[in-house]
Design an enzyme around this catalytic site. Structure first.
Site: not given
Ligand SMILES: [Zn+2]
Length: 390
Positions: A179, A263, A316, A319, A335, A338, A345
């Site tokens: 990243d 990216e 995330c 999950c 998150c 989860c 980053d």
């Molecule tokens: Zn998650």
């Protein structure tokens, strides 16, 4: 495989004069042909192809005696480069071709007849130019491009075909996601953070002082010219430091990994955001990614750009839950699904790696398994592995 190396060359006063004339002629030919292509495009909706441009340049040589000064092949290359610039533009790889200015970096290309001699390079019409051959040239010389920077230093970029095939690409081995950011230059999916070098700030004050001095000098004076060269020198220093940093970091990443996922930033679009523009153009992500790409290809490793519309920061990694918004200043988040705590980053880097691996795995190639992630056809096309050498 084609490889390019850049050497510093030291032309004599007479050779410098010949080069200055050649730079001027090629620039004149480029600008004239570009103007003509623009006009033709406006009138007919079609541009000019390489042969039409070549014909126009040949006409110029009949018209102006001084157009006979440069080596004729250098003028031919102008037609080739201009038509290639248009192809790159139409295929979405580059911006629209620009007129060349007398005040920026100057260059001409020799497509043939340059040879290496002891302590120098032999050019048609110019003879032997002393060169610092810091690295041996092995293989067949394809093109030599001679350039002069704003500081008045001369360089020759030599493109060589070493006769070896590009090694076959393999995805067997360690994969990494990178990243690229502004707070850190790069964050990798294995948790390394590489800081943005601070040399710029160090040089910035120096640059500011010199620029201030330049603005006070009288136009056209010798002192102004001298100060202009000093300013160019500081810019030069900054770009060489940056290049060195990019070389070292890209070498390290390519050495340690087999698959490298980055990216696709479409940096150009981000630069249009003027708040971030200065910072972005100074860190030079484009140059860094180019180095990663060719260094990986030389060694049969895989370099992959992941579609930038893929929400790498907001998903995330554990999950695959996607948050609706994540402002730029939020560096850490939790998150809700989860309960994992994320470093913004690092989470993005891991997502980039996983998305890259998903693209590479043939079974899942056409399936976007992340819910709510739409992929337009442009994005998919962009995410394929590039096989071009360079
Ligand atoms: Zn998650």
């Amino acid at each position: 495989m084609l490889k390019a190396s850049k050497y510093r060359i030291y032309p004599t006063a007479k050779q410098r004069q010949h080069l200055a004339q050649s730079f001027g002629c090629c620039r004149f030919a480029w600008n004239l042909a570009l103007n003509l292509t623009n006009e033709t495009y406006k009138a007919t909706g079609f541009g000019l192809n390489r042969f039409a441009i070549q014909k126009e340049i040949a006409k110029l040589k009949k018209e102006y005696e001084w157009m006979k000064e440069p080596y004729s092949q250098c003028l031919q290359v102008v037609a080739l480069n201009l038509s290639r610039a248009f192809i790159n533009f139409f295929e979405g790889r580059a911006a629209y071709p620009q007129f060349k200015s007398k005040h920026r970096k100057q260059s001409i290309s020799y497509p043939q007849n340059v040879s290496i001699v002891e302590n120098g390079m032999k050019f048609p019409k110019m003879g032997i130019v002393y060169a610092k051959l810091h690295r041996p040239i092995e293989g067949k010389i394809k093109t030599v491009t001679v350039s002069m920077n704003a500081k008045g230093q001369y360089f020759a970029s030599v493109l060589v075909d070493d006769g070896k095939d590009t090694p076959e690409q393999s995805t067997e081995g360690k994969a990494i996601g990178i990243d690229l950011g502004l707070t850190h230059f790069a964050i990798t999916s294995d948790g390394s953070k590489f800081d943005n070098p601070r040399w710029l700030r160090k040089h910035e004050r120096n640059l500011k002082n010199k620029q201030k001095r330049l603005s006070r000098r009288q136009k056209g004076s010798n002192n102004r010219n001298k100060t202009r060269k000093q300013v160019a020198g500081v810019h030069n220093k900054i770009s060489r430091c940056r290049e060195d940093f990019h070389h070292k970091l890209s070498r390290r990443i390519v050495n340690e990994n087999q698959v490298i996922c980055v990216e696709d930033l479409a940096v150009k679009n981000m630069v249009k955001n003027h708040c971030l523009a200065k910072a972005i153009s100074q860190v030079g992500w484009g140059q860094f990614c180019t180095m990663l790409k060719y260094k990986a290809e030389w060694e049969g490793k895989v370099y992959l750009e992941v579609n930038r519309f893929f929400p790498s920061s907001k998903t995330c990694n554990v999950c695959l839950n996607q948050v609706k918004s994540l402002p730029l200043d939020v560096r850490f988040w939790r998150c809700k699904k989860c309960q994992t705590n994320h470093d913004r980053d690092l989470n993005a880097a891991k997502n980039i790696r996983d998305e890259g691996l998903r693209i590479l795995s043939p079974r899942t190639r056409e399936i976007a398994y992340r819910p709510g992630v739409s992929r337009d056809s442009r994005g998919r096309k962009k995410s394929t592995i590039s096989h071009s050498a360079g």
